[in-house]
Design a protein around this motif. Structure first.
Motif, PDB file in Angstrom:
ATOM      1  N   THR A 170       2.475  -5.249   7.654  1.00  0.00           N
ATOM      2  CA  THR A 170       2.085  -5.873   8.927  1.00  0.00           C
ATOM      3  C   THR A 170       1.602  -4.827   9.929  1.00  0.00           C
ATOM      4  N   LYS A 171       1.100  -3.704   9.408  1.00  0.00           N
ATOM      5  CA  LYS A 171       0.684  -2.602  10.282  1.00  0.00           C
ATOM      6  C   LYS A 171      -0.531  -3.004  11.129  1.00  0.00           C
ATOM      7  N   ASP A 172      -1.465  -3.712  10.486  1.00  0.00           N
ATOM      8  CA  ASP A 172      -2.693  -4.097  11.181  1.00  0.00           C
ATOM      9  C   ASP A 172      -2.758  -5.603  11.350  1.00  0.00           C
ATOM     10  N   GLU A 223      -4.571  -8.588  10.544  1.00  0.00           N
ATOM     11  CA  GLU A 223      -5.583  -8.986   9.563  1.00  0.00           C
ATOM     12  C   GLU A 223      -5.170 -10.312   8.947  1.00  0.00           C
ATOM     13  N   ASN A 224      -6.133 -10.997   8.369  1.00  0.00           N
ATOM     14  CA  ASN A 224      -5.847 -12.317   7.814  1.00  0.00           C
ATOM     15  C   ASN A 224      -5.466 -12.297   6.341  1.00  0.00           C
ATOM     16  N   ASP A 225      -5.688 -11.175   5.671  1.00  0.00           N
ATOM     17  CA  ASP A 225      -5.177 -11.039   4.303  1.00  0.00           C
ATOM     18  C   ASP A 225      -3.699 -10.696   4.369  1.00  0.00           C
ATOM     19  N   SER A 226      -3.021 -10.858   3.247  1.00  0.00           N
ATOM     20  CA  SER A 226      -1.601 -10.516   3.194  1.00  0.00           C
ATOM     21  C   SER A 226      -1.345  -9.614   1.999  1.00  0.00           C
ATOM     22  N   THR A 227      -0.768  -8.450   2.273  1.00  0.00           N
ATOM     23  CA  THR A 227      -0.458  -7.516   1.188  1.00  0.00           C
ATOM     24  C   THR A 227       1.052  -7.372   1.043  1.00  0.00           C
ATOM     25  N   LEU A 228       1.501  -7.577  -0.174  1.00  0.00           N
ATOM     26  CA  LEU A 228       2.929  -7.450  -0.492  1.00  0.00           C
ATOM     27  C   LEU A 228       3.139  -6.267  -1.424  1.00  0.00           C
ATOM     28  N   THR A 229       4.241  -5.561  -1.235  1.00  0.00           N
ATOM     29  CA  THR A 229       4.608  -4.483  -2.157  1.00  0.00           C
ATOM     30  C   THR A 229       6.057  -4.686  -2.582  1.00  0.00           C
ATOM     31  N   TRP A 230       6.408  -4.166  -3.741  1.00  0.00           N
ATOM     32  CA  TRP A 230       7.788  -4.287  -4.216  1.00  0.00           C
ATOM     33  C   TRP A 230       8.063  -3.202  -5.239  1.00  0.00           C
ATOM     34  N   GLU A 231       9.342  -3.046  -5.545  1.00  0.00           N
ATOM     35  CA  GLU A 231       9.733  -2.121  -6.601  1.00  0.00           C
ATOM     36  C   GLU A 231       9.887  -2.907  -7.891  1.00  0.00           C
ATOM     37  N   ALA A 232       9.498  -2.275  -8.985  1.00  0.00           N
ATOM     38  CA  ALA A 232       9.547  -2.959 -10.283  1.00  0.00           C
ATOM     39  C   ALA A 232      10.975  -3.397 -10.591  1.00  0.00           C
ATOM     40  N   SER A 233      11.091  -4.519 -11.254  1.00  0.00           N
ATOM     41  CA  SER A 233      12.387  -5.009 -11.725  1.00  0.00           C
ATOM     42  C   SER A 233      12.977  -3.967 -12.677  1.00  0.00           C
ATOM     43  N   PRO A 234      14.228  -3.545 -12.465  1.00  0.00           N
ATOM     44  CA  PRO A 234      14.812  -2.513 -13.342  1.00  0.00           C
ATOM     45  C   PRO A 234      14.966  -3.014 -14.783  1.00  0.00           C
ATOM     46  N   GLY A 235      14.811  -2.082 -15.734  1.00  0.00           N
ATOM     47  CA  GLY A 235      14.892  -2.462 -17.144  1.00  0.00           C
ATOM     48  C   GLY A 235      13.519  -2.837 -17.674  1.00  0.00           C
ATOM     49  N   LYS A 264      -0.575 -14.426   6.411  1.00  0.00           N
ATOM     50  CA  LYS A 264       0.894 -14.394   6.446  1.00  0.00           C
ATOM     51  C   LYS A 264       1.444 -15.189   7.629  1.00  0.00           C
ATOM     52  N   ASP A 265       0.593 -15.404   8.646  1.00  0.00           N
ATOM     53  CA  ASP A 265       1.054 -16.152   9.828  1.00  0.00           C
ATOM     54  C   ASP A 265       1.294 -17.626   9.519  1.00  0.00           C
ATOM     55  N   ASN A 266       0.672 -18.118   8.446  1.00  0.00           N
ATOM     56  CA  ASN A 266       0.682 -19.561   8.186  1.00  0.00           C
ATOM     57  C   ASN A 266       1.630 -19.996   7.083  1.00  0.00           C
ATOM     58  N   PRO A 269      13.395 -15.656  -6.332  1.00  0.00           N
ATOM     59  CA  PRO A 269      12.337 -15.064  -5.516  1.00  0.00           C
ATOM     60  C   PRO A 269      12.936 -14.310  -4.331  1.00  0.00           C
ATOM     61  N   VAL A 270      12.257 -13.250  -3.944  1.00  0.00           N
ATOM     62  CA  VAL A 270      12.736 -12.424  -2.826  1.00  0.00           C
ATOM     63  C   VAL A 270      11.719 -12.512  -1.687  1.00  0.00           C
ATOM     64  N   VAL A 271      12.180 -12.927  -0.546  1.00  0.00           N
ATOM     65  CA  VAL A 271      11.311 -13.030   0.639  1.00  0.00           C
ATOM     66  C   VAL A 271      11.117 -11.619   1.209  1.00  0.00           C
ATOM     67  N   PRO A 272       9.879 -11.250   1.510  1.00  0.00           N
ATOM     68  CA  PRO A 272       9.638  -9.877   1.951  1.00  0.00           C
ATOM     69  C   PRO A 272      10.141  -9.588   3.357  1.00  0.00           C
ATOM     70  N   VAL A 273      10.421  -8.330   3.583  1.00  0.00           N
ATOM     71  CA  VAL A 273      10.743  -7.837   4.914  1.00  0.00           C
ATOM     72  C   VAL A 273       9.444  -7.260   5.472  1.00  0.00           C
ATOM     73  N   PRO A 274       9.102  -7.534   6.738  1.00  0.00           N
ATOM     74  CA  PRO A 274       7.862  -6.974   7.272  1.00  0.00           C
ATOM     75  C   PRO A 274       7.948  -5.459   7.396  1.00  0.00           C
ATOM     76  N   GLU A 275       6.842  -4.805   7.061  1.00  0.00           N
ATOM     77  CA  GLU A 275       6.808  -3.336   7.130  1.00  0.00           C
ATOM     78  C   GLU A 275       5.663  -2.927   8.045  1.00  0.00           C
ATOM     79  N   ARG A 276       5.972  -2.134   9.044  1.00  0.00           N
ATOM     80  CA  ARG A 276       4.933  -1.716   9.988  1.00  0.00           C
ATOM     81  C   ARG A 276       4.617  -0.242   9.830  1.00  0.00           C
TER      82      ARG A 276
END
Ligand SMILES: [Zn+2]
Length: 489
Positions: free
Chosen positions: A411-413, A415-427, A463-465, A482-489
């Motif tokens: 959520t740094k900028d 913008e109307n696109d939404s970018t998600l990041t995550w860490e790979a599932s272990p194993g 992401k606003d909608n 499912p894991v709901v993301p935490v906003p990252e600025r």
């Protein structure tokens, strides 16, 4: 069709509405509609050919044949025999006798405890010692409903996960084996507790019997607790132990009053699933985020409830979950709250319509009304259906890869696109990830987009909608929570 692809599907503008129907992509398996099917095919073809990464299909959970076969082993007759046995102890009041003489006589809470333990041990023998049967015993000091210091014992069986990277992950099913009658201090009078909570105890036992014949990557715990009627003492102790020992406890299914009381107004086709909205253990920082971004309906417990709902669509358990977005019923509480307080995700299963004449009552007839929680009011087929829904949920969660960790929404900028990041599932279980989303006013996940083995995804969707979440998927199609993301600025 052209309009659909260019105007909506292609650019992922909000809800995908087909033929005026609000049927979501997640519900596609139920839709017999050629237009919808064709649209799906075209959309899938588009992603397969032009995007190279994203694929869009119905995304609904497909039944695993092995889990479906296990559900067929759930037996209403065994459940009936187990509830009859529990009732035979006369009372299972937590403060009733538990000395050797009472245990030998088969009366009181101690005798019930010993029988539950022997039952788990019998299941373990049948699976070559696959269950570790344990007790969590402690002394509860005198309190409002406990006249003097009393030993309380939880009994549980552990089906250890078979995958080293996932065995630490735990899903748990519980019911309370204690009971009470009109007077919560009556240590002698019968308190049959056939429905409350012989039914929930029978669900834990039957899930243990059936699922112990299978192997899962993650661990399943089958729990029965005491002290519920005296103040959630047993579950409180176990939940605190889980917290202090750092258990990676991902979901708790509490079954309390799942007997399907045979009153005329009962709906035997559904079971309620209660879940907290704002987490009991939310920090001030969590609460600020929830207030600011609309996270009131995205607690971990609510994700478990939605998962139960999806399992209910994938498997024919004989009963459908009805999600109640509320911690519990008015004036009532239950063991799931003990886990919520410690920060764990936990939900409560309860029959659709309770008959309060048949709970916490001495057995009697007054003015033509029958009081008492006796066997005659329990629908054993219904308990078996609820056990199937529980078993399917436990098995699906334990078979799935671990959920992705540290899920963030950038959520740094503006913008109307939404970018998600995550860490790979272990194993090594996860073969891909899915981003699910729903409108902010929608109760359940409506859309899904599949990704390969990536840890970052951009969607042409604001992401606003909507509310997003990310889940891990294995080769066989098992989905993590499912894991709901935490906003990252
Ligand atoms: Zn209860």
């Amino acid at each position: 069709m052209q309009d659909f692809l260019q105007g909506r599907g292609l650019r992922f503008r909000g809800e995908i509405v087909l033929d005026g129907s609000r049927e979501s992509m997640l519900h596609f398996p139920c839709v017999a509609n050629r237009t919808v099917a064709l649209a799906t095919l075209l959309l899938a073809a588009f992603f397969a050919t032009t995007n190279g990464v994203a694929q869009s299909d119905n995304g609904g959970m497909a039944p695993d044949p092995q889990i479906a076969a296990a559900l067929r082993q759930v037996s209403a007759q065994r459940i009936q025999a187990n509830i009859e046995k529990l009732v035979s102890f006369g009372t299972r009041l937590t403060i009733s006798s538990q000395d050797p003489a009472a245990i030998a006589a088969g009366k009181g809470v101690g005798a019930a405890r010993e029988w539950i333990k022997s039952e788990f041990e019998r299941y373990s023998k049948d699976c070559g010692g696959c269950l570790e049967v344990k007790t969590d015993s402690f002394t509860e000091e005198a309190a409002e409903r406990i006249p003097k210091a009393t030993q309380i014992t939880n009994v549980y069986a552990v089906l250890k996960g078979a995958d080293a990277a996932n065995a630490k992950r735990i899903v748990l099913v519980t019911g309370h084996y204690d009971s009470r009658n009109s007077d919560t201090f009556d240590v002698k009078g019968d308190a049959s507790g056939a429905n409350d909570d012989g039914s929930g105890t029978a669900v834990s036992l039957e899930c243990a019997r059936v699922l112990s014949k299978m192997k899962f990557p993650a661990t399943i715990i089958f729990l029965t607790v005491a002290g519920e009627e005296q103040g959630l003492n047993g579950s409180g102790h176990l939940a605190k132990m889980a917290k202090s020992e750092g258990w990676d406890l991902q979901a708790v299914l509490n079954n309390d009053i799942v007997g399907g009381d045979k009153s005329a107004e009962q709906d035997h086709s559904v079971v309620r699933v209660f879940s907290e909205g704002v987490p009991a253990a939310a920090t001030e920082q969590d609460l600020r985020r929830i207030r600011g971004l609309g996270g009131e309906s995205d607690s971990g417990s609510r994700q478990v409830a939605r998962y139960v709902s999806e399992v209910g669509r994938a498997y024919d358990a004989g009963v459908k979950p009805v999600l109640i977005f509320r911690l519990d019923r008015y004036l009532r509480g239950g063991d799931h709250y003990s886990f919520n307080e410690q920060g764990f995700s936990a939900v409560r299963f309860t029959e659709y319509r309770e008959d309060f004449h048949h709970q916490h009552q001495n057995v009697r007839t007054e003015n033509g009304i029958e009081y008492g929680d006796t066997l005659k009011f329990v629908d054993f087929d219904y308990v078996a259906h609820v056990a199937r829904l529980n078993a399917a949920t436990l098995a699906s969660l334990a078979a799935a890869p671990a959920p992705p960790a540290n899920v963030h929404l950038l959520t740094k900028d503006l913008e109307n696109d939404s970018t998600l990041t995550w860490e790979a599932s272990p194993g090594a279980l996860a073969t891909g990830y899915e981003v699910v989303w729903r409108g902010t006013s929608s109760p359940e996940w409506e859309h899904v987009q599949k990704f390969g083995n990536l840890t970052r995804a951009t969607l042409k969707l604001s992401k606003d909608n909507v509310i997003f979440a990310v889940r891990a998927v294995d080769a066989a199609g098992h989905r993590s929570l499912p894991v709901v993301p935490v906003p990252e600025r």
